[in-house]
Design a protein around this motif. Structure first.
Motif, PDB file in Angstrom:
ATOM      1  N   VAL A   1      38.269  41.525  44.222  1.00  9.79           N
ATOM      2  CA  VAL A   1      38.550  40.895  42.923  1.00  9.79           C
ATOM      3  C   VAL A   1      37.268  40.331  42.328  1.00  9.79           C
ATOM      4  CG1 VAL A   1      39.782  39.004  41.766  1.00  9.79           C
ATOM      5  CG2 VAL A   1      40.960  40.399  43.462  1.00  9.79           C
ATOM      6  N   LYS A   2      36.480  39.655  43.132  1.00 12.30           N
ATOM      7  CA  LYS A   2      35.218  39.080  42.647  1.00 12.30           C
ATOM      8  C   LYS A   2      34.287  40.173  42.138  1.00 12.30           C
ATOM      9  CE  LYS A   2      31.152  36.580  44.167  1.00 12.30           C
ATOM     10  NZ  LYS A   2      30.994  35.283  43.630  1.00 12.30           N
ATOM     11  N   THR A   3      34.157  41.250  42.885  1.00 11.50           N
ATOM     12  CA  THR A   3      33.272  42.347  42.480  1.00 11.50           C
ATOM     13  C   THR A   3      33.749  42.972  41.169  1.00 11.50           C
ATOM     14  OG1 THR A   3      32.705  42.806  44.773  1.00 11.50           O
ATOM     15  CG2 THR A   3      32.296  44.564  43.178  1.00 11.50           C
ATOM     16  N   LEU A   4      35.043  43.271  41.098  1.00 11.21           N
ATOM     17  CA  LEU A   4      35.564  43.916  39.889  1.00 11.21           C
ATOM     18  C   LEU A   4      35.500  42.993  38.679  1.00 11.21           C
ATOM     19  CD1 LEU A   4      38.663  45.779  41.379  1.00 11.21           C
ATOM     20  CD2 LEU A   4      36.566  46.811  40.502  1.00 11.21           C
ATOM     21  N   ALA A   5      35.909  41.729  38.842  1.00 12.06           N
ATOM     22  CA  ALA A   5      35.996  40.821  37.697  1.00 12.06           C
ATOM     23  C   ALA A   5      34.639  40.239  37.319  1.00 12.06           C
ATOM     24  CB  ALA A   5      36.987  39.696  38.001  1.00 12.06           C
ATOM     25  N   ASP A   6      33.910  39.706  38.287  1.00  9.53           N
ATOM     26  CA  ASP A   6      32.675  38.983  37.971  1.00  9.53           C
ATOM     27  C   ASP A   6      31.474  39.905  37.764  1.00  9.53           C
ATOM     28  OD1 ASP A   6      34.204  36.736  38.200  1.00  9.53           O
ATOM     29  OD2 ASP A   6      33.383  36.111  40.138  1.00  9.53           O
ATOM     30  N   ARG A   7      31.419  40.993  38.500  1.00  6.48           N
ATOM     31  CA  ARG A   7      30.237  41.857  38.412  1.00  6.48           C
ATOM     32  C   ARG A   7      30.424  43.058  37.496  1.00  6.48           C
ATOM     33  NH1 ARG A   7      26.649  40.959  43.535  1.00  6.48           N
ATOM     34  NH2 ARG A   7      27.499  38.954  44.117  1.00  6.48           N
ATOM     35  N   LEU A   8      31.660  43.588  37.454  1.00  2.00           N
ATOM     36  CA  LEU A   8      31.895  44.775  36.642  1.00  2.00           C
ATOM     37  C   LEU A   8      32.608  44.485  35.325  1.00  2.00           C
ATOM     38  CD1 LEU A   8      32.882  47.287  39.485  1.00  2.00           C
ATOM     39  CD2 LEU A   8      30.649  46.963  38.399  1.00  2.00           C
ATOM     40  N   GLY A   9      33.036  43.248  35.134  1.00  2.00           N
ATOM     41  CA  GLY A   9      33.638  42.843  33.864  1.00  2.00           C
ATOM     42  C   GLY A   9      35.084  43.267  33.654  1.00  2.00           C
ATOM     43  N   VAL A  10      35.776  43.656  34.718  1.00  2.00           N
ATOM     44  CA  VAL A  10      37.188  44.028  34.617  1.00  2.00           C
ATOM     45  C   VAL A  10      37.996  42.741  34.422  1.00  2.00           C
ATOM     46  CG1 VAL A  10      39.117  45.102  35.863  1.00  2.00           C
ATOM     47  CG2 VAL A  10      36.802  46.025  36.091  1.00  2.00           C
ATOM     48  N   PRO A  11      38.991  42.718  33.503  1.00  2.00           N
ATOM     49  CA  PRO A  11      39.844  41.517  33.362  1.00  2.00           C
ATOM     50  C   PRO A  11      40.443  41.122  34.713  1.00  2.00           C
ATOM     51  CG  PRO A  11      40.291  43.069  31.607  1.00  2.00           C
ATOM     52  CD  PRO A  11      39.365  43.760  32.567  1.00  2.00           C
ATOM     53  N   VAL A  12      40.522  39.826  34.958  1.00  2.00           N
ATOM     54  CA  VAL A  12      40.853  39.312  36.287  1.00  2.00           C
ATOM     55  C   VAL A  12      42.219  39.778  36.783  1.00  2.00           C
ATOM     56  CG1 VAL A  12      41.785  37.067  35.572  1.00  2.00           C
ATOM     57  CG2 VAL A  12      40.690  37.299  37.792  1.00  2.00           C
ATOM     58  N   VAL A  13      43.229  39.854  35.905  1.00  2.00           N
ATOM     59  CA  VAL A  13      44.558  40.292  36.361  1.00  2.00           C
ATOM     60  C   VAL A  13      44.511  41.772  36.751  1.00  2.00           C
ATOM     61  CG1 VAL A  13      46.970  40.630  35.687  1.00  2.00           C
ATOM     62  CG2 VAL A  13      45.793  38.532  35.062  1.00  2.00           C
ATOM     63  N   LEU A  14      43.822  42.579  35.966  1.00  2.00           N
ATOM     64  CA  LEU A  14      43.682  43.993  36.310  1.00  2.00           C
ATOM     65  C   LEU A  14      42.883  44.161  37.604  1.00  2.00           C
ATOM     66  CD1 LEU A  14      44.209  46.929  35.561  1.00  2.00           C
ATOM     67  CD2 LEU A  14      42.128  46.862  34.163  1.00  2.00           C
ATOM     68  N   ALA A  15      41.824  43.376  37.763  1.00  2.00           N
ATOM     69  CA  ALA A  15      41.035  43.422  38.998  1.00  2.00           C
ATOM     70  C   ALA A  15      41.896  43.041  40.198  1.00  2.00           C
ATOM     71  CB  ALA A  15      39.836  42.483  38.894  1.00  2.00           C
ATOM     72  N   LYS A  16      42.752  42.057  40.018  1.00  2.00           N
ATOM     73  CA  LYS A  16      43.637  41.611  41.088  1.00  2.00           C
ATOM     74  C   LYS A  16      44.643  42.703  41.439  1.00  2.00           C
ATOM     75  CE  LYS A  16      47.645  39.358  42.332  1.00  2.00           C
ATOM     76  NZ  LYS A  16      47.624  39.946  43.645  1.00  2.00           N
ATOM     77  N   LEU A  17      45.229  43.352  40.437  1.00  2.00           N
ATOM     78  CA  LEU A  17      46.229  44.384  40.693  1.00  2.00           C
ATOM     79  C   LEU A  17      45.607  45.628  41.341  1.00  2.00           C
ATOM     80  CD1 LEU A  17      48.447  44.021  37.505  1.00  2.00           C
ATOM     81  CD2 LEU A  17      48.926  43.198  39.812  1.00  2.00           C
ATOM     82  N   VAL A  18      44.417  46.013  40.894  1.00  2.00           N
ATOM     83  CA  VAL A  18      43.723  47.138  41.520  1.00  2.00           C
ATOM     84  C   VAL A  18      43.399  46.797  42.976  1.00  2.00           C
ATOM     85  CG1 VAL A  18      41.549  48.446  41.526  1.00  2.00           C
ATOM     86  CG2 VAL A  18      42.790  48.103  39.384  1.00  2.00           C
ATOM     87  N   SER A  19      42.956  45.589  43.222  1.00  2.00           N
ATOM     88  CA  SER A  19      42.658  45.152  44.595  1.00  2.00           C
ATOM     89  C   SER A  19      43.924  45.114  45.442  1.00  2.00           C
ATOM     90  CB  SER A  19      41.984  43.785  44.579  1.00  2.00           C
ATOM     91  OG  SER A  19      40.777  43.848  43.867  1.00  2.00           O
ATOM     92  N   ASP A  20      45.035  44.688  44.840  1.00  2.00           N
ATOM     93  CA  ASP A  20      46.315  44.693  45.552  1.00  2.00           C
ATOM     94  C   ASP A  20      46.655  46.091  46.057  1.00  2.00           C
ATOM     95  OD1 ASP A  20      46.743  42.017  45.143  1.00  2.00           O
ATOM     96  OD2 ASP A  20      48.378  42.255  43.716  1.00  2.00           O
TER      97      ASP A  20
END
Length: 138
Positions: free
Chosen positions: A70-89
């Motif tokens: 989630v941190k990599t997707l949201a903070d480093r790649l700029g993916v919205p946090v909910v989408l980053a969380k769902l992809v990580s899920d």
């Protein structure tokens, strides 16, 4: 149904911890998984504590990997946090965690019960099935 409720609670805790508690993304993801997973935990075991401890250990490992994703997707790649969380899920909990839960936390109950009932072979007793005469008909 339980999984859907756990996911809603997970996302709610994630968003609330980031927005109001100013927790970093990885920490919010870990909090969400920790709270959401307690909703999802159910056990039919006679001895609840061993399964609960294995569930806790497995969830902690999954939660750590999930938080890093989630941190990599949201903070480093700029993916919205909910989408980053769902992809990580999907990546962490759909594959690895399900296998971990199936084979480590909640192993097949029938197999465990059969193992508990099995008698150890007696090496000092003769095997009578080998020496028994064969009945012939006809």
């Amino acid at each position: 149904m339980v999984g859907a409720v756990a996911t809603l609670i997970d996302v709610g805790v994630l968003l609330a911890s980031i927005r109001w508690l100013h927790v970093p993304t990885a920490g919010g993801a870990m909090l969400g998984v920790a709270v959401g997973s307690t909703v999802a935990f159910r056990s039919s075991a006679r001895a609840l504590m061993p399964e609960a401890l294995r569930f806790l250990a497995g969830t902690f490992v999954g939660m750590s990997v999930h938080a890093m994703m989630v941190k990599t997707l949201a903070d480093r790649l700029g993916v919205p946090v909910v989408l980053a969380k769902l992809v990580s899920d999907v990546c962490v909990f759909t594959f690895g965690q399900l296998l971990l839960l199936r084979f480590f936390v909640f192993p097949a109950r029938r197999k465990l019960d059969a193992m508990a009932r099995a008698h150890a072979p007696r090496w000092d007793a003769p095997d009578t099935s080998v020496d028994a005469p064969v009945a012939r008909t006809g």
